[in-house]
Design a protein around this motif. Structure first.
Motif, mmCIF file in Angstrom:
data_model
loop_
_atom_site.group_PDB
_atom_site.id
_atom_site.type_symbol
_atom_site.label_atom_id
_atom_site.label_comp_id
_atom_site.label_asym_id
_atom_site.label_seq_id
_atom_site.Cartn_x
_atom_site.Cartn_y
_atom_site.Cartn_z
ATOM 1 N N ASP A 271 50.563 -14.721 24.204
ATOM 2 C CA ASP A 271 52.020 -14.719 24.093
ATOM 3 C C ASP A 271 52.365 -15.035 22.646
ATOM 4 N N LYS A 272 53.566 -14.707 22.266
ATOM 5 C CA LYS A 272 54.082 -15.105 20.967
ATOM 6 C C LYS A 272 55.579 -15.270 21.111
ATOM 7 N N GLY A 273 56.145 -16.039 20.224
ATOM 8 C CA GLY A 273 57.569 -16.272 20.304
ATOM 9 C C GLY A 273 58.067 -17.156 19.190
ATOM 10 N N ILE A 274 59.221 -17.755 19.431
ATOM 11 C CA ILE A 274 59.892 -18.595 18.444
ATOM 12 C C ILE A 274 60.267 -19.910 19.113
ATOM 13 N N ILE A 275 60.108 -20.990 18.376
ATOM 14 C CA ILE A 275 60.518 -22.316 18.831
ATOM 15 C C ILE A 275 61.563 -22.832 17.848
ATOM 16 N N TYR A 276 62.692 -23.280 18.370
ATOM 17 C CA TYR A 276 63.721 -23.938 17.575
ATOM 18 C C TYR A 276 63.801 -25.387 18.044
ATOM 19 N N ILE A 277 63.819 -26.333 17.101
ATOM 20 C CA ILE A 277 63.914 -27.752 17.441
ATOM 21 C C ILE A 277 64.969 -28.384 16.557
ATOM 22 N N ASP A 278 65.854 -29.158 17.175
ATOM 23 C CA ASP A 278 66.871 -29.915 16.457
ATOM 24 C C ASP A 278 67.048 -31.235 17.190
ATOM 25 N N ASN A 279 66.473 -32.300 16.630
ATOM 26 C CA ASN A 279 66.442 -33.618 17.269
ATOM 27 C C ASN A 279 65.727 -33.495 18.607
ATOM 28 N N ASN A 280 66.338 -33.905 19.714
ATOM 29 C CA ASN A 280 65.663 -33.828 21.015
ATOM 30 C C ASN A 280 66.025 -32.552 21.773
ATOM 31 N N ARG A 281 66.654 -31.608 21.106
ATOM 32 C CA ARG A 281 66.994 -30.318 21.719
ATOM 33 C C ARG A 281 66.021 -29.265 21.224
ATOM 34 N N TYR A 282 65.691 -28.328 22.102
ATOM 35 C CA TYR A 282 64.803 -27.259 21.673
ATOM 36 C C TYR A 282 65.037 -25.998 22.489
ATOM 37 N N ALA A 283 64.558 -24.903 21.938
ATOM 38 C CA ALA A 283 64.569 -23.615 22.626
ATOM 39 C C ALA A 283 63.232 -22.940 22.351
ATOM 40 N N LEU A 284 62.628 -22.396 23.395
ATOM 41 C CA LEU A 284 61.407 -21.609 23.278
ATOM 42 C C LEU A 284 61.741 -20.207 23.743
ATOM 43 N N LEU A 285 61.575 -19.262 22.868
ATOM 44 C CA LEU A 285 61.881 -17.879 23.196
ATOM 45 C C LEU A 285 60.558 -17.123 23.249
ATOM 46 N N MET A 286 60.037 -16.945 24.460
ATOM 47 C CA MET A 286 58.763 -16.282 24.693
ATOM 48 C C MET A 286 59.016 -14.876 25.202
ATOM 49 N N GLN A 287 57.958 -14.099 25.329
ATOM 50 C CA GLN A 287 58.107 -12.717 25.768
ATOM 51 C C GLN A 287 58.655 -12.623 27.194
ATOM 52 N N ASP A 288 58.143 -13.441 28.110
ATOM 53 C CA ASP A 288 58.552 -13.339 29.515
ATOM 54 C C ASP A 288 59.348 -14.535 30.018
ATOM 55 N N MET A 289 59.632 -15.474 29.125
ATOM 56 C CA MET A 289 60.300 -16.699 29.552
ATOM 57 C C MET A 289 61.133 -17.253 28.404
ATOM 58 N N LYS A 290 62.274 -17.809 28.739
ATOM 59 C CA LYS A 290 63.136 -18.487 27.774
ATOM 60 C C LYS A 290 63.367 -19.899 28.297
ATOM 61 N N VAL A 291 63.249 -20.881 27.409
ATOM 62 C CA VAL A 291 63.427 -22.279 27.801
ATOM 63 C C VAL A 291 64.390 -22.935 26.827
ATOM 64 N N TRP A 292 65.375 -23.640 27.370
ATOM 65 C CA TRP A 292 66.324 -24.407 26.562
ATOM 66 C C TRP A 292 66.357 -25.827 27.079
ATOM 67 N N CYS A 293 66.478 -26.786 26.179
ATOM 68 C CA CYS A 293 66.584 -28.182 26.578
ATOM 69 C C CYS A 293 67.597 -28.871 25.672
ATOM 70 N N ASP A 294 68.526 -29.600 26.289
ATOM 71 C CA ASP A 294 69.531 -30.339 25.516
ATOM 72 C C ASP A 294 69.192 -31.824 25.409
ATOM 73 N N GLY A 295 67.959 -32.185 25.782
ATOM 74 C CA GLY A 295 67.538 -33.583 25.761
ATOM 75 C C GLY A 295 67.693 -34.259 27.106
ATOM 76 N N THR A 296 68.488 -33.681 27.991
ATOM 77 C CA THR A 296 68.712 -34.233 29.327
ATOM 78 C C THR A 296 68.220 -33.276 30.405
#
Length: 145
Positions: free
Chosen positions: A61-86
């Protein structure tokens, strides 16, 4: 059967080492972790491969990870994940469903870039190569089925 996981993280917005420096894998990851824990937003492109004992590709797999403090987003080929810390939202493209998880749960920690980076030494060997200004860190985990 043993599985070997190779993980490549390329940090584009933050130079980790000068091109002439001798590079130590743990030092690269420790410096990357310090950057991830800073107040600055970070973007990383990544590639990973899972190989069997014979070096045959089982998964990639390959993708992009964005991180800002305790928030993050993982943008993968078959899956997207977002977290706001909670709360963590995971969108699975194949089944067209969104899963909600408490950000502090064990399940959510498996996808947390900060958690993975903080525990990179756990049961893994770490190596590094540097070529043409690109530093490649390989985390190798051996697991028996």
């Amino acid at each position: 059967m043993r599985y070997i996981l190779f993980l490549l993280l390329a940090m584009f917005q933050l130079p980790l080492f000068s091109q002439n420096a001798a590079v130590d894998a743990s030092a690269v990851l420790d410096k990357a972790l310090a950057s991830l824990k800073s107040d600055l937003p970070v973007r990383m492109d990544y590639d990973y491969e899972v190989l069997d004992d014979d070096g045959e590709l089982l998964q990639s797999d390959k993708g992009i990870i964005y991180i800002d403090n305790n928030r993050y987003a993982l943008l993968m080929q078959d899956m997207k994940v977002w977290c706001d810390g909670t709360t963590q939202w995971s969108y699975m493209r194949e089944v067209d469903e969104i899963y909600l998880t408490d950000a502090n749960s064990d399940e959510a920690q498996n996808l947390s870039p900060l958690y993975i980076m903080e525990h990179y030494r756990d049961g893994r060997s770490v190596s590094v190569t540097s070529k043409g200004g690109v530093v490649t860190v390989t985390l190798q985990a051996l697991c028996e089925d």
